[in-house]
Design a protein around this motif. Structure first.
Motif, PDB file in Angstrom:
ATOM      1  N   SER A  31      10.659   4.310 -15.243  1.00  0.00           N
ATOM      2  CA  SER A  31      11.695   3.625 -14.470  1.00  0.00           C
ATOM      3  C   SER A  31      12.070   4.414 -13.225  1.00  0.00           C
ATOM      4  O   SER A  31      12.245   3.854 -12.139  1.00  0.00           O
ATOM      5  N   LEU A  32      12.196   5.760 -13.367  1.00  0.00           N
ATOM      6  CA  LEU A  32      12.560   6.583 -12.207  1.00  0.00           C
ATOM      7  C   LEU A  32      11.466   6.571 -11.145  1.00  0.00           C
ATOM      8  O   LEU A  32      11.748   6.510  -9.936  1.00  0.00           O
ATOM      9  N   ILE A  33      10.207   6.633 -11.572  1.00  0.00           N
ATOM     10  CA  ILE A  33       9.097   6.606 -10.607  1.00  0.00           C
ATOM     11  C   ILE A  33       9.109   5.298  -9.826  1.00  0.00           C
ATOM     12  O   ILE A  33       8.974   5.268  -8.592  1.00  0.00           O
ATOM     13  N   LEU A  34       9.283   4.167 -10.530  1.00  0.00           N
ATOM     14  CA  LEU A  34       9.287   2.871  -9.853  1.00  0.00           C
ATOM     15  C   LEU A  34      10.487   2.728  -8.931  1.00  0.00           C
ATOM     16  O   LEU A  34      10.386   2.167  -7.840  1.00  0.00           O
ATOM     17  N   LEU A  35      11.667   3.235  -9.349  1.00  0.00           N
ATOM     18  CA  LEU A  35      12.888   3.101  -8.562  1.00  0.00           C
ATOM     19  C   LEU A  35      12.839   3.964  -7.307  1.00  0.00           C
ATOM     20  O   LEU A  35      13.118   3.498  -6.204  1.00  0.00           O
ATOM     21  N   ILE A  36      12.439   5.222  -7.469  1.00  0.00           N
ATOM     22  CA  ILE A  36      12.435   6.141  -6.324  1.00  0.00           C
ATOM     23  C   ILE A  36      11.333   5.747  -5.335  1.00  0.00           C
ATOM     24  O   ILE A  36      11.483   5.885  -4.123  1.00  0.00           O
ATOM     25  N   GLY A  37      10.206   5.251  -5.859  1.00  0.00           N
ATOM     26  CA  GLY A  37       9.125   4.840  -4.969  1.00  0.00           C
ATOM     27  C   GLY A  37       9.529   3.726  -4.025  1.00  0.00           C
ATOM     28  O   GLY A  37       8.998   3.613  -2.924  1.00  0.00           O
ATOM     29  N   LEU A  38      10.490   2.862  -4.438  1.00  0.00           N
ATOM     30  CA  LEU A  38      10.937   1.779  -3.571  1.00  0.00           C
ATOM     31  C   LEU A  38      11.692   2.286  -2.354  1.00  0.00           C
ATOM     32  O   LEU A  38      11.683   1.644  -1.297  1.00  0.00           O
ATOM     33  N   MET A  39      12.379   3.445  -2.492  1.00  0.00           N
ATOM     34  CA  MET A  39      13.244   3.934  -1.412  1.00  0.00           C
ATOM     35  C   MET A  39      12.570   4.969  -0.532  1.00  0.00           C
ATOM     36  O   MET A  39      13.162   5.463   0.410  1.00  0.00           O
ATOM     37  N   MET A  40      11.315   5.300  -0.816  1.00  0.00           N
ATOM     38  CA  MET A  40      10.607   6.292  -0.017  1.00  0.00           C
ATOM     39  C   MET A  40       9.933   5.612   1.164  1.00  0.00           C
ATOM     40  O   MET A  40       9.370   4.532   1.049  1.00  0.00           O
ATOM     41  N   ASP A  41      10.037   6.249   2.311  1.00  0.00           N
ATOM     42  CA  ASP A  41       9.285   5.802   3.478  1.00  0.00           C
ATOM     43  C   ASP A  41       8.919   7.027   4.306  1.00  0.00           C
ATOM     44  O   ASP A  41       9.186   8.163   3.908  1.00  0.00           O
ATOM     45  N   ARG A  77       0.827  -1.209   0.000  1.00  0.00           N
ATOM     46  CA  ARG A  77       0.000   0.000   0.000  1.00  0.00           C
ATOM     47  C   ARG A  77       0.858   1.254   0.000  1.00  0.00           C
ATOM     48  O   ARG A  77       0.564   2.229  -0.717  1.00  0.00           O
ATOM     49  N   ALA A  78       1.949   1.250   0.827  1.00  0.00           N
ATOM     50  CA  ALA A  78       2.826   2.423   0.873  1.00  0.00           C
ATOM     51  C   ALA A  78       3.519   2.630  -0.485  1.00  0.00           C
ATOM     52  O   ALA A  78       3.663   3.776  -0.950  1.00  0.00           O
ATOM     53  N   TYR A  79       3.929   1.522  -1.134  1.00  0.00           N
ATOM     54  CA  TYR A  79       4.583   1.656  -2.436  1.00  0.00           C
ATOM     55  C   TYR A  79       3.623   2.227  -3.473  1.00  0.00           C
ATOM     56  O   TYR A  79       3.988   3.090  -4.277  1.00  0.00           O
ATOM     57  N   GLY A  80       2.364   1.738  -3.447  1.00  0.00           N
ATOM     58  CA  GLY A  80       1.381   2.285  -4.378  1.00  0.00           C
ATOM     59  C   GLY A  80       1.140   3.764  -4.132  1.00  0.00           C
ATOM     60  O   GLY A  80       1.003   4.560  -5.072  1.00  0.00           O
ATOM     61  N   SER A  81       1.080   4.174  -2.831  1.00  0.00           N
ATOM     62  CA  SER A  81       0.892   5.588  -2.518  1.00  0.00           C
ATOM     63  C   SER A  81       2.087   6.415  -2.975  1.00  0.00           C
ATOM     64  O   SER A  81       1.933   7.527  -3.502  1.00  0.00           O
ATOM     65  N   ASN A  82       3.315   5.873  -2.787  1.00  0.00           N
ATOM     66  CA  ASN A  82       4.518   6.604  -3.220  1.00  0.00           C
ATOM     67  C   ASN A  82       4.525   6.800  -4.734  1.00  0.00           C
ATOM     68  O   ASN A  82       4.864   7.884  -5.240  1.00  0.00           O
TER      69      ASN A  82
END
Length: 436
Positions: A346-356, A282-287
């Protein structure tokens, strides 16, 4: 009857939707409500029927006694009036009274007819009272005889009940003794002999208890006439093997308990992992949606159904769709996407993984993200990287397009060493001036 609910009273039953019945016998079904209870006085058998009928007889006897007492009071009053009138008539001297009270007698003679009618009326009332009294006395006598008969029947019933109670108590003692003997015999039986399937097999094999006793007698004779092992060493070995088997059974039970406990802990850990996995997805989808808003790109995220099933978990996956420039949704591997659009995805998917929650961006190393992009897409990618507030390490070849340096705070320029030189030139650096 499985559809009928038992309620405390009619008020509680009014709140129920289906059929219901109360302890007093009020029953409601689809055809309506009615009383199906039976009064205690109508019971055909039992202590409740006897007590109810005795109470009814006592109430009837009380009413008869009250009526007899009322008739006796009326009789006493009438007798008192008759005695007074008789005394009054016998004590008068009619001759003297005629002379001295001629006028009074004349007046009384005028009232004679009225008095005679009154006397006749009182006589008829007295006769009725006597008849009612005799009837009341007769009913009282009949009621007393009926009461005596009821009391005698009740006493006989109590005597019979006492006899039956004594017989029941003796039968209960005998039954308790038999049960104690059965429990004692059952306690001496091995556990396998108490199994329900084994008992059913014995019931099928031996039809009656006589067959069982016959078989036991046969086995006892066989045991008495047989030749059995008596070697002490063999018996000790048998006992040791039995103890080893019991120890193995206890160890197996202990390990089975540990396995069950480990299975419970594993199940709890799996549930906790699934909960954390759902929160992460859920957090990844929100990011991803938030990064899409920063880039001006519409992002739709279809979250997977993460159930406690290995097959469902193995097949789970995110489904993402992107809308560039309001031209319609496209998937992850859509062949119509341009180079800039592929880089943005690619940037959206990559950066979204590291956001918390603690770190809204993270640190990303990107190798030549602007290669093969036109000026418009270079500006778009650079603006997106700057808006994410992330830390980046970006490599890029030498270029005249200075827009690629727009998101960088520090720029390092490196060159290879020239022919004939021992060392490469020193690294040049440029730091962006930050406005207050």
């Amino acid at each position: 009857m499985n559809r009928v609910s038992r309620v405390a009273d009619v008020a509680a039953g009014a709140k129920e939707d289906g059929d219901w019945i109360t302890p007093e016998g009020y029953f409601r079904e689809r055809r309506g409500a009615r009383h199906i209870g039976v009064p205690q006085r109508d019971f055909a058998f039992g202590e409740a029927a006897r007590q109810s009928r005795l109470l009814d007889l006592r109430a009837t006897l009380t009413g008869l006694n009250q009526r007899i007492i009322a008739g006796e009071e009326q009789l006493v009053a009438a007798s008192r009036d008759i005695a007074a009138l008789a005394d009054y008539l016998s004590g008068m001297d009619s001759i003297a009274q005629l002379a001295s009270r001629a006028d009074e007698f004349a007046a009384l003679e005028a009232q004679l007819a009225t008095l005679e009618a009154s006397v006749a009326e009182h006589g008829a009332a007295l006769a009725d009272a006597d008849s009612a009294c005799r009837d009341a006395e007769s009913r009282h006598s009949d009621a007393r005889l009926a009461h005596d008969r009821v009391c005698q029947r009740e006493q006989d019933s109590l005597n019979r009940q006492a006899a039956r109670r004594l017989e029941a108590e003796q039968a209960r003692r005998s039954l308790r003794r038999l049960l104690a003997e059965l429990r004692d015999s059952r306690s001496r039986l091995p556990a396998a002999a108490q199994d329900a399937a084994y008992v059913a097999q014995l019931t099928e094999e031996f039809e009656t208890a006589a067959d069982v006793r016959h078989e036991i007698h046969y086995l006892e004779e066989k045991l008495a006439a047989g030749d059995w092992e008596c070697d002490e060493a063999v018996l000790q070995l048998k006992d040791k093997l039995q103890e080893d088997l019991s120890a193995l059974a206890r160890e197996c039970q202990r390990r089975q308990a540990e396995v069950e406990r480990a299975a419970g802990l594993t199940s709890d850990a799996r549930e906790a992992y699934l909960g954390k996995l759902r929160a992460t997805v859920r957090a990844y989808g929100s990011n991803i949606k938030r990064l899409g808003e920063l880039a001006g790109i519409g992002v739709e995220v279809e979250l997977p159904l993460l159930s406690n099933d290995d097959t469902a978990l193995a097949q789970a996956g995110l489904t993402l769709k992107f809308n560039f420039d309001q031209k319609g949704m496209m998937g992850m591997n859509d062949g119509e996407a341009s180079g800039g659009q592929q880089v943005m995805k690619s940037l959206i998917l990559l950066i979204g993984l590291m956001m918390d929650e603690a770190n809204p961006s993270g640190f990303v190393f990107i190798d030549e993200p602007f290669a093969h992009l036109d000026i418009f897409n270079i500006d778009r990618v650079a603006g997106f990287l700057k808006a994410t507030e992330a830390q980046y390490l970006i490599t890029t070849p030498n270029t005249h397009n200075i827009n690629i340096f727009a998101p960088s705070g520090l720029t390092l320029a490196t060159r290879k060493k020239r022919p004939g030189e021992q060392w490469a030139p020193a690294i040049l650096q440029t730091r962006r001036r930050l406005e207050a």
